[in-house]
Every structure is written in C-alpha cells, then in structure tokens.
Design a protein around this motif. Sequence first.
Motif, PDB file in Angstrom:
ATOM      1  N   UNK A 174       0.816  -1.195   0.000  1.00 48.09           N
ATOM      2  CA  UNK A 174       0.000   0.000   0.000  1.00 48.09           C
ATOM      3  C   UNK A 174       0.856   1.254   0.000  1.00 48.09           C
ATOM      4  N   UNK A 175       0.303   2.326  -0.581  1.00 50.37           N
ATOM      5  CA  UNK A 175       1.025   3.584  -0.590  1.00 50.37           C
ATOM      6  C   UNK A 175       0.991   4.202   0.798  1.00 50.37           C
ATOM      7  N   UNK A 176       1.752   5.254   0.993  1.00 44.22           N
ATOM      8  CA  UNK A 176       1.832   5.859   2.319  1.00 44.22           C
ATOM      9  C   UNK A 176       0.522   6.495   2.739  1.00 44.22           C
ATOM     10  N   UNK A 177      -0.359   6.791   1.777  1.00 52.95           N
ATOM     11  CA  UNK A 177      -1.635   7.392   2.141  1.00 52.95           C
ATOM     12  C   UNK A 177      -2.797   6.415   2.037  1.00 52.95           C
ATOM     13  N   UNK A 178      -2.489   5.153   1.862  1.00 56.49           N
ATOM     14  CA  UNK A 178      -3.511   4.119   1.793  1.00 56.49           C
ATOM     15  C   UNK A 178      -4.115   3.910   3.180  1.00 56.49           C
ATOM     16  N   UNK A 179      -5.442   3.780   3.246  1.00 53.84           N
ATOM     17  CA  UNK A 179      -6.100   3.574   4.536  1.00 53.84           C
ATOM     18  C   UNK A 179      -6.321   2.095   4.840  1.00 53.84           C
ATOM     19  N   UNK A 180      -5.799   1.207   4.001  1.00 52.46           N
ATOM     20  CA  UNK A 180      -6.102  -0.207   4.108  1.00 52.46           C
ATOM     21  C   UNK A 180      -5.081  -0.991   4.909  1.00 52.46           C
ATOM     22  N   UNK A 181      -5.540  -2.106   5.490  1.00 51.64           N
ATOM     23  CA  UNK A 181      -4.642  -3.030   6.161  1.00 51.64           C
ATOM     24  C   UNK A 181      -3.783  -3.749   5.133  1.00 51.64           C
ATOM     25  N   UNK A 182      -2.536  -4.085   5.454  1.00 49.48           N
ATOM     26  CA  UNK A 182      -1.690  -4.845   4.530  1.00 49.48           C
ATOM     27  C   UNK A 182      -2.350  -6.170   4.150  1.00 49.48           C
ATOM     28  N   UNK A 183      -2.239  -6.542   2.881  1.00 47.14           N
ATOM     29  CA  UNK A 183      -2.787  -7.817   2.419  1.00 47.14           C
ATOM     30  C   UNK A 183      -4.253  -7.780   2.059  1.00 47.14           C
ATOM     31  N   UNK A 184      -4.878  -6.588   2.082  1.00 47.11           N
ATOM     32  CA  UNK A 184      -6.292  -6.510   1.730  1.00 47.11           C
ATOM     33  C   UNK A 184      -6.488  -6.799   0.247  1.00 47.11           C
ATOM     34  N   UNK A 185      -7.714  -7.162  -0.119  1.00 49.64           N
ATOM     35  CA  UNK A 185      -8.077  -7.304  -1.523  1.00 49.64           C
ATOM     36  C   UNK A 185      -7.488  -8.492  -2.239  1.00 49.64           C
ATOM     37  N   UNK A 186      -7.058  -9.516  -1.496  1.00 51.79           N
ATOM     38  CA  UNK A 186      -6.500 -10.710  -2.137  1.00 51.79           C
ATOM     39  C   UNK A 186      -7.273 -11.942  -1.683  1.00 51.79           C
ATOM     40  N   UNK A 187      -7.123 -13.032  -2.458  1.00 51.68           N
ATOM     41  CA  UNK A 187      -7.755 -14.293  -2.080  1.00 51.68           C
ATOM     42  C   UNK A 187      -6.862 -15.443  -2.516  1.00 51.68           C
ATOM     43  N   UNK A 188      -7.338 -16.659  -2.300  1.00 48.24           N
ATOM     44  CA  UNK A 188      -6.562 -17.840  -2.687  1.00 48.24           C
ATOM     45  C   UNK A 188      -7.242 -18.596  -3.817  1.00 48.24           C
ATOM     46  N   UNK A 189      -8.203 -17.946  -4.480  1.00 50.39           N
ATOM     47  CA  UNK A 189      -8.979 -18.580  -5.540  1.00 50.39           C
ATOM     48  C   UNK A 189      -8.611 -17.945  -6.874  1.00 50.39           C
ATOM     49  N   UNK A 190      -8.476 -18.757  -7.921  1.00 51.00           N
ATOM     50  CA  UNK A 190      -8.175 -18.241  -9.251  1.00 51.00           C
ATOM     51  C   UNK A 190      -9.224 -18.743 -10.231  1.00 51.00           C
TER      52      UNK A 190
END
Length: 279
Positions: A18-34
């Motif tokens: 995440x960028x320095x101004x990102x409000x998100x927790x590290x690792x957000x927006x990912x999954x283990x499904x393709x």
Amino acid sequence: MTTYCLIAFLVAAVSAAPSTWDINAPGCGSNVVSYKYPDHYIVGGQEAAKHAYPWMVAMYYRGSFRCGGSLVQGSGSRSYVLTAAHCTVNTNANQWEMRLGRHDLSATETSTRQHIGVDQVINNPSYSSSTYNWDIALLRLASNPTVNDYVRPGCFPIGDISPGENSFVSGWGALTEGGSSPDKLQVVNKPILTHQTCRDQLGSNSYYDSNMLCAGFDAGGADACQGDSGGPLMAIRGGRVEIVGVVSWGYGCARPERPGVYSNSVKSKNWVSGYINGN
C-alpha cells in the motif's frame, strides 16, 4: 440496495504494497482462488467461486438476513463492516450479527465461518433517507475476526474511478426482480458509466454526482437486486481488488437503461479513514 442483485469476480492476487496514504490493512483485496471473469449475471444466475471474496459479509439483524457488507481494516485496532446507511439507520448495534467466511447461507460451514456481534453503528452524518445521497455506514465489530484464507479485509480504492472501467458486484440478493434469493453467493460484472449517462438514464433529480456512481449496460441484464444492499462494487487495480462502491439503489433490477447506483467509495474515503485508522 433498495432493489438489487449482485455479482463480482476475483483473481488470485497478492496485494501490492500500500502507498503511504492508503487507509487499508496490509494484504487486503487478495484471495486464494483463481478463476476467469464471469460471463453470466446475478439476475439469471452465476454462483461465485467459494471464498473468492473473503471480505464479503452476510449481515443479520434480529436473526434474519438483511444486507451485504465488506470487512475493512486500517491501521487502527478495530475491525469494521462497510455497508449502506439505508440498511443500518434506526437499528440497534446489539441486535446485529455479522457472518463472515460464508458462501452457502443454508449450510453450517463450521470450518470457515466466523459470527461476530456489533458494538457501534456509524451512519454517515450526511446520509439522506429521501435521496440516498451519502448512503454509506460502518459497523464496528465487537471483536476482531481471525484473518485467514476465508476471512480477509477488502481494500478501499487508491485512485479515482474511471468511466468504462470494468466492475464486479456480489451478494445473496434476489436472482430476478421480485424473485427469490439464493443461498449461495452470486457474482456479475458490468461497466462504470459516466455521470452524464447516469443523470440521463436515472434523472438529474435522483442521481447526485457528489457521492454516487452507476454501473450497467444499456440493454440491462446485469444488476444487483433486493437483498444486495450494502454489498461491494469492485474493480481490479494493481494486482488487488478494490471496493469502489457500495450497493445503494436502483429502479427495479437489470432493467434496460436503468443502471444500478452505488455510493462512491472514493468520495467517502476520508470519512471512513477517520474511523478505521483511529480506533
């Protein structure tokens, strides 16, 4: 939303730093499904891949399913569910239960589920129940979930939303206008439209640029429906999924030239950040 049905897609992705101004927790927006982009719609039916959207929350009020939501976390110590204010206004925190790690609401899913109460309902102070402007809210969880393959936070958008951008929506809402709801999570994709198109097709007295966006096809056929309110409208950016909108309202479900309307996450980011980064 008042009349919706949703769908979305997900790729296996490791979140970019995440960028320095990102409000998100590290690792957000990912999954283990393709899997590939969906080619069918919620209205008409396509089941999502199991746990492809691990931030997806089934929101129960007084024991009954009411709306969808998304798990979000920032740098603060507490976890929240992002949803629509029309789902939560005039409700009591202690009568909500957030059901995370769910796919089939009719199954027990004991190995993946986490059911957590709420200790605070936070409606956006600018929310209007007559216009649905600023239709966004946060529910603070009574305890933090365990983050794993089935339960992970979603990401807020870093950049602005662009007309023509492909988006996805997911939920347990009705499969047809006025029809029955599925037990299993559904998903669909549709393009973001220009504000001018949204105003032309929905009416300038109903659609407000200040905190709304809309998405859909002129021919209809892809939409959220009753029961999908509060769920995420998503887009894939930079190797992660971002929640660009929250299901708000629409004229029926999947009607021609009647795109679904969403609360704009970019416009609400500063308000959300004040809570998820400060508590």
